[in-house]
Design an enzyme around this catalytic site. Structure first.
Site, mmCIF file in Angstrom:
data_model
loop_
_atom_site.group_PDB
_atom_site.id
_atom_site.type_symbol
_atom_site.label_atom_id
_atom_site.label_comp_id
_atom_site.label_asym_id
_atom_site.label_seq_id
_atom_site.Cartn_x
_atom_site.Cartn_y
_atom_site.Cartn_z
ATOM 1 N N PRO A 102 -21.841 -29.261 32.671
ATOM 2 C CA PRO A 102 -20.559 -29.450 33.346
ATOM 3 C C PRO A 102 -20.291 -28.264 34.288
ATOM 4 O O PRO A 102 -20.619 -27.125 33.960
ATOM 5 C CB PRO A 102 -19.547 -29.477 32.201
ATOM 6 C CG PRO A 102 -20.331 -29.667 30.952
ATOM 7 C CD PRO A 102 -21.718 -29.150 31.212
ATOM 8 N N GLY A 104 -18.024 -25.620 36.406
ATOM 9 C CA GLY A 104 -16.715 -24.938 36.465
ATOM 10 C C GLY A 104 -15.910 -25.035 35.185
ATOM 11 O O GLY A 104 -14.684 -25.072 35.238
ATOM 12 N N LEU A 107 -19.236 -22.699 31.248
ATOM 13 C CA LEU A 107 -20.593 -22.740 30.679
ATOM 14 C C LEU A 107 -21.644 -22.148 31.633
ATOM 15 O O LEU A 107 -22.839 -22.423 31.496
ATOM 16 C CB LEU A 107 -20.959 -24.179 30.279
ATOM 17 C CG LEU A 107 -20.026 -24.819 29.239
ATOM 18 C CD1 LEU A 107 -20.525 -26.202 28.829
ATOM 19 C CD2 LEU A 107 -19.877 -23.934 27.993
ATOM 20 N N SER A 109 -22.102 -22.415 35.059
ATOM 21 C CA SER A 109 -22.757 -23.264 36.071
ATOM 22 C C SER A 109 -23.112 -22.495 37.339
ATOM 23 O O SER A 109 -24.161 -22.746 37.945
ATOM 24 C CB SER A 109 -21.893 -24.485 36.403
ATOM 25 O OG SER A 109 -20.614 -24.075 36.834
ATOM 26 N N ASP A 153 -23.465 -13.529 32.491
ATOM 27 C CA ASP A 153 -23.889 -14.920 32.714
ATOM 28 C C ASP A 153 -25.305 -14.988 33.295
ATOM 29 O O ASP A 153 -26.177 -15.683 32.768
ATOM 30 C CB ASP A 153 -22.935 -15.634 33.687
ATOM 31 C CG ASP A 153 -21.635 -16.063 33.033
ATOM 32 O OD1 ASP A 153 -21.312 -15.540 31.954
ATOM 33 O OD2 ASP A 153 -20.938 -16.922 33.606
HETATM 34 O O1 PMV Z 1 -16.291 -18.821 32.957
HETATM 35 P P1 PMV Z 1 -17.707 -18.326 33.018
HETATM 36 O O2 PMV Z 1 -18.715 -19.235 32.470
HETATM 37 O O3 PMV Z 1 -18.093 -17.856 34.397
HETATM 38 O O4 PMV Z 1 -17.734 -16.970 32.089
HETATM 39 C C1 PMV Z 1 -17.127 -15.807 32.550
HETATM 40 C C2 PMV Z 1 -17.200 -14.657 31.572
HETATM 41 C C3 PMV Z 1 -16.211 -13.530 31.909
HETATM 42 O O5 PMV Z 1 -16.390 -12.524 30.906
HETATM 43 C C4 PMV Z 1 -14.774 -14.025 31.839
HETATM 44 C C5 PMV Z 1 -16.440 -12.931 33.285
HETATM 45 C C6 PMV Z 1 -17.679 -12.061 33.388
HETATM 46 O O6 PMV Z 1 -18.077 -11.786 34.523
HETATM 47 O O7 PMV Z 1 -18.228 -11.623 32.372
#
Ligand code: PMV
Length: 317
Positions: A102, A104, A107, A109, A153
């Site tokens: 999915p 945005g 997870l 993406s 990520d």
């Molecule tokens: O929302 P996502 O899958 O991009 O996860 C972001 C994780 C955060 O800690 C909120 C931001 C980051 O850069 O680590």
């Protein structure tokens, strides 16, 4: 130049999102059964430098890559590769994406698109690179996509293994002592991670006396979850997850829809549950014993979760 195929997994953060941006450790896990796949097909008859993007889930049907917004992960990834190889332009090709992941919803993406594109394009151009080099390029992409990314990520997605990640520290690859079963479920709310990260940064500026200790407590939870993962202590992992959700709610990163899904997962028999990723929408994760997976999935489906699914992180014997 032959056609090539590459892919990258999604990810979910077990403990430590947001705090990781402030230098605290976080634990992130690969989502190997939700991937973004890329086929690169050469277009030898097209004039040089024509790269077209096909990505049904994003409504892209042959869009020239240079017409995408300059902070789009695919645009950035193509640009990073061309720049890294000091090419004036790339040979013409079609980038055909398919996503089970999915988009945005917390997870990973954007990092997954970046890693699949960088890895695929480098191979297509005859310059495969190490994971470490791919990770660096993907981090550059993330800087354009999110405000101030921590790098967690792109790291977990590039290496596709459980990681204990702390900015500026050597990466620790985690070896779980036992299989860990999770159910993930979508709240149906899309929220930009850039917005939640910069929202928290503003609060940190104006109210650091409140925010800083919460962020430090989240870091301690990541440390205790790491020990628990390495010793196979499910109760301790569950405790860290539940405490982390409480602290994320104090940071106002949860929302009624996420709280609802967390409660439904717990009432259905999950050991622990929390939001995962940027928050204020997106997914929750629930830690579940193997024999409760179906019950928790059913509970979430009945109470309005979108597309809940099961994923497992295998223990290393
Ligand atoms: O929302 P996502 O899958 O991009 O996860 C972001 C994780 C955060 O800690 C909120 C931001 C980051 O850069 O680590």
């Amino acid at each position: 130049m032959p056609a090539i195929k590459s892919s990258a997994c999604g990810k979910f953060i077990l403990v430590g999102e947001h705090a990781v941006v402030y230098g605290q450790p976080a634990i992130a896990l690969p989502l190997s059964n939700r991937r973004i796949t890329l086929h690169i097909e050469p277009q030898i008859l097209a004039p040089s430098g024509k790269i077209k993007v096909f990505f049904p889930a994003l409504g892209l049907d042959g869009e020239p890559v240079d017409k995408l917004p300059s902070n789009h992960p695919i645009y950035r990834a193509v640009w990073e590769v061309i720049n890294y190889l000091s090419l004036s332009q790339s040979p013409s090709c079609d980038l055909r994406f398919n996503s089970q992941l999915p988009i945005g919803t917390g997870l990973g993406s954007s990092a997954s698109m970046a890693v699949a594109t960088i890895r695929g394009l480098l191979e297509f151009l005859g310059h495969p690179l190490s994971d470490a080099a791919i990770n660096k390029l993907a981090f550059e992409c993330e800087k354009y996509v999110h405000s101030n990314p921590s790098g967690v990520d792109n790291t977990v997605i590039t290496y596709e293994e459980p990681v204990f990640y702390q900015k500026g520290q050597e990466l620790v690859s985690l070896k779980p002592a036992a299989d860990l079963h999770f159910v993930l479920a979508d709240s149906g709310i899309q929220k930009s991670t850039g917005e939640t990260v910069s929202g928290l940064a503003e609060r940190y500026q104006t109210d650091s006396a409140l925010i800083k200790p919460i962020i430090e407590s989240i870091g301690q939870l990541a440390n205790s979850a790491r020990r628990a993962i390495e010793t196979g202590d499910l109760a301790e992992i569950a405790e860290a997850i539940n405490q982390n959700q409480r602290l994320l709610a104090e940071l106002e990163l949860s929302c009624p829809e996420l709280d609802h899904l967390v409660n439904v997962a717990l009432e259905s028999g999950a050991l622990a549950a929390k939001l995962t990723g940027g928050g204020k929408g997106g997914h929750i994760l629930a830690l579940v014993k193997a024999n409760r997976v179906e019950t928790v999935l059913q509970g979430l489906i009945t109470k309005g979760a979108l597309n809940p699914f099961h994923t497992v992180i295998r223990g290393v014997i």
